[in-house]
Design a protein around this motif. Sequence first.
Motif, short mmCIF file in Angstrom:
data_model
loop_
_atom_site.label_atom_id
_atom_site.label_comp_id
_atom_site.label_asym_id
_atom_site.label_seq_id
_atom_site.Cartn_x
_atom_site.Cartn_y
_atom_site.Cartn_z
N PRO A 80 -26.51 -16.15 -101.44
CA PRO A 80 -27.30 -17.10 -101.85
C PRO A 80 -27.91 -16.70 -103.23
N ILE A 81 -27.66 -15.23 -103.53
CA ILE A 81 -28.09 -14.90 -104.67
C ILE A 81 -27.19 -14.39 -105.53
N PRO A 82 -27.60 -14.23 -106.94
CA PRO A 82 -26.49 -13.96 -108.04
C PRO A 82 -25.91 -12.60 -107.55
N THR A 83 -24.69 -12.27 -107.68
CA THR A 83 -23.81 -10.90 -107.53
C THR A 83 -23.43 -10.53 -108.93
N ALA A 99 -11.00 -7.81 -107.11
CA ALA A 99 -12.49 -7.46 -106.54
C ALA A 99 -13.31 -8.44 -107.37
N ALA A 100 -12.95 -8.31 -108.60
CA ALA A 100 -13.87 -8.99 -109.73
C ALA A 100 -14.03 -10.46 -109.43
N ARG A 101 -13.19 -11.05 -108.60
CA ARG A 101 -13.09 -12.47 -108.54
C ARG A 101 -14.14 -12.97 -107.21
N PHE A 102 -14.73 -11.82 -106.76
CA PHE A 102 -15.80 -12.19 -105.91
C PHE A 102 -17.25 -12.06 -106.37
N PHE A 103 -17.63 -11.81 -107.68
CA PHE A 103 -18.77 -11.57 -108.20
C PHE A 103 -19.09 -12.70 -109.40
N ASP A 104 -20.26 -13.01 -109.40
CA ASP A 104 -20.76 -13.76 -110.49
C ASP A 104 -20.75 -13.10 -111.72
N ALA A 120 -8.66 -13.01 -115.39
CA ALA A 120 -8.77 -12.72 -114.05
C ALA A 120 -9.75 -13.49 -113.25
N VAL A 121 -10.84 -13.68 -113.80
CA VAL A 121 -11.88 -14.33 -113.14
C VAL A 121 -12.28 -15.64 -113.54
N GLY A 122 -11.80 -15.98 -115.04
CA GLY A 122 -11.85 -17.19 -115.46
C GLY A 122 -13.09 -17.67 -115.99
N HIS A 123 -13.89 -16.86 -116.28
CA HIS A 123 -15.09 -17.06 -116.90
C HIS A 123 -15.55 -16.12 -117.67
N ASP A 124 -16.79 -16.10 -118.69
CA ASP A 124 -17.00 -15.42 -119.80
C ASP A 124 -17.97 -14.26 -119.27
N ARG A 299 -23.82 -18.69 -111.33
CA ARG A 299 -23.16 -18.19 -110.10
C ARG A 299 -21.53 -18.67 -110.19
N ALA A 300 -20.86 -17.65 -110.71
CA ALA A 300 -19.60 -18.19 -111.46
C ALA A 300 -18.22 -17.62 -110.62
N ALA A 301 -18.74 -16.85 -109.63
CA ALA A 301 -17.47 -16.28 -108.85
C ALA A 301 -16.48 -16.87 -108.15
N PRO A 302 -15.20 -17.06 -108.75
CA PRO A 302 -14.42 -17.83 -108.10
C PRO A 302 -14.12 -17.98 -106.66
N MET A 303 -14.48 -16.66 -105.99
CA MET A 303 -14.53 -16.92 -104.64
C MET A 303 -15.37 -17.60 -103.87
N ARG A 304 -16.35 -18.09 -104.61
CA ARG A 304 -17.57 -18.93 -103.82
C ARG A 304 -16.82 -20.14 -103.53
N GLN A 305 -15.96 -20.85 -104.28
CA GLN A 305 -15.28 -22.00 -104.18
C GLN A 305 -13.96 -22.06 -103.63
N ALA A 306 -13.29 -20.75 -103.46
CA ALA A 306 -12.03 -20.78 -102.72
C ALA A 306 -12.26 -21.11 -101.21
N GLY A 307 -10.84 -21.52 -101.00
CA GLY A 307 -10.56 -21.80 -99.34
C GLY A 307 -10.59 -20.44 -98.72
N PRO A 308 -10.53 -20.39 -97.14
CA PRO A 308 -10.32 -19.29 -96.45
C PRO A 308 -8.94 -18.48 -96.91
N ALA A 309 -8.05 -19.09 -97.07
CA ALA A 309 -6.71 -18.44 -97.36
C ALA A 309 -6.70 -17.63 -98.62
N ALA A 310 -7.14 -18.18 -99.41
CA ALA A 310 -7.36 -17.69 -101.01
C ALA A 310 -8.44 -16.31 -100.96
N ARG A 311 -9.34 -16.63 -100.26
CA ARG A 311 -10.50 -15.39 -99.81
C ARG A 311 -9.68 -14.38 -99.39
N ARG A 312 -9.16 -14.66 -98.31
CA ARG A 312 -8.43 -13.57 -97.27
C ARG A 312 -7.40 -12.70 -98.13
N ALA A 313 -6.66 -13.45 -99.02
CA ALA A 313 -5.63 -12.84 -99.55
C ALA A 313 -6.12 -11.84 -100.77
#
Length: 356
Positions: A80-83, A99-104, A120-124, A299-313
């Motif tokens: 629940p904090i910035p990463t 790996a980068a997609r897990f971080f803000d 890759a992460v889709g944000h700036d 808090r822009a990490a794509p994996m925050r909003q991803a579903g379980p399958a995308a996170r697992r992959a």
Amino acid sequence: MHIAIGYRWFPTAAGYHLERALRALGHTVTYVGLPAGPRPGYDQTVPVPEIVAALPQPPDLYLWIDPAGRYFPPGIEDLPIPTACYLIDVHLGRWREAAARFFDAVFIAQKDHLDRFRRAVGHDQVYWLPLAAALDVHRDHGLPRIYEVGFVGNIARAHRRTPRARRLKQIAARFHTNDFYRPYTPEEVGRVYSQSRIVFNCSIAGDVTMRIFEGAACGALVLTDAVANGLEELFEIGKEIVVYRDDADLMEKIAYYLRHDAEREAIARAGQRRVLAEHTYLHRAARLIAAATDAAFRRAAPMRQAGPAARRAARRSVYIHLHMVEALLDEAAAAGWNPLRRMWAVLPALLRRLLL
């Protein structure tokens, strides 16, 4: 600010230098990575939200630093904090994009890879944060410069057929050097470079290495291969450091600068001034904190909003490249896979662990 920091600890790691710099700037830093040497830590399978929740003081930021060994924080996308992450070897392989997609916020050491990671992460919130020198160890010790050429670095099996290995052999055959083939503590690195007239550098894949900053901080002339990744923005070539084009040019320039003491020392002093003014881990730590505390930070990490399958992959890609067999087994069990499918899932990581 309270920062929870995770990385593979060893005394010459960039993470360790950055951790000490954050403390020197007055921040509270809690190590939550793997146990290593004298440092206690946590098992690689413990979810990081559990670790953070158990800390006496809640952190304001979680920071993961590459190279990670066999450590990637499980559950980081649920904090629940910035990463933030600091990715150093982005010039080697592609798994760090996952790996980068897990971080803000994503900080990378090599400038030429910024656009790739932003895609890759889709944000700036992706920033260039070059490596640096740690002035408590990378400093001029005032020692006699008994080595014509100094070098400390990785010449393990994976590097034995690289230009670095070939050039080190050529240098050792012709000039007086330190022992390239033994490990050095951080304090010893500073002493070797303080005893060197020239510090030799050769990148592995066009990267701007720690050695460039460390050698210059110790008052030696840094002679490096001509690379991109922002090198010409960090130093004035020919006036603060010197570059070579190929093996012959390297040997000629070593001989030239050993004959011309005044010219060599002037460049070395200029390079040292530049590092002290702009390229220490104190500078890098301040830059990181400024970005992570900017009013526009989100808090822009794509994996925050991803579903379980995308996170697992995405996590699987990271775990395989880090040889994290145990973590892969835990993921497979949590997904409810049968034993045969679990073994198939961990096979790539197991093979990498055995063969690399």
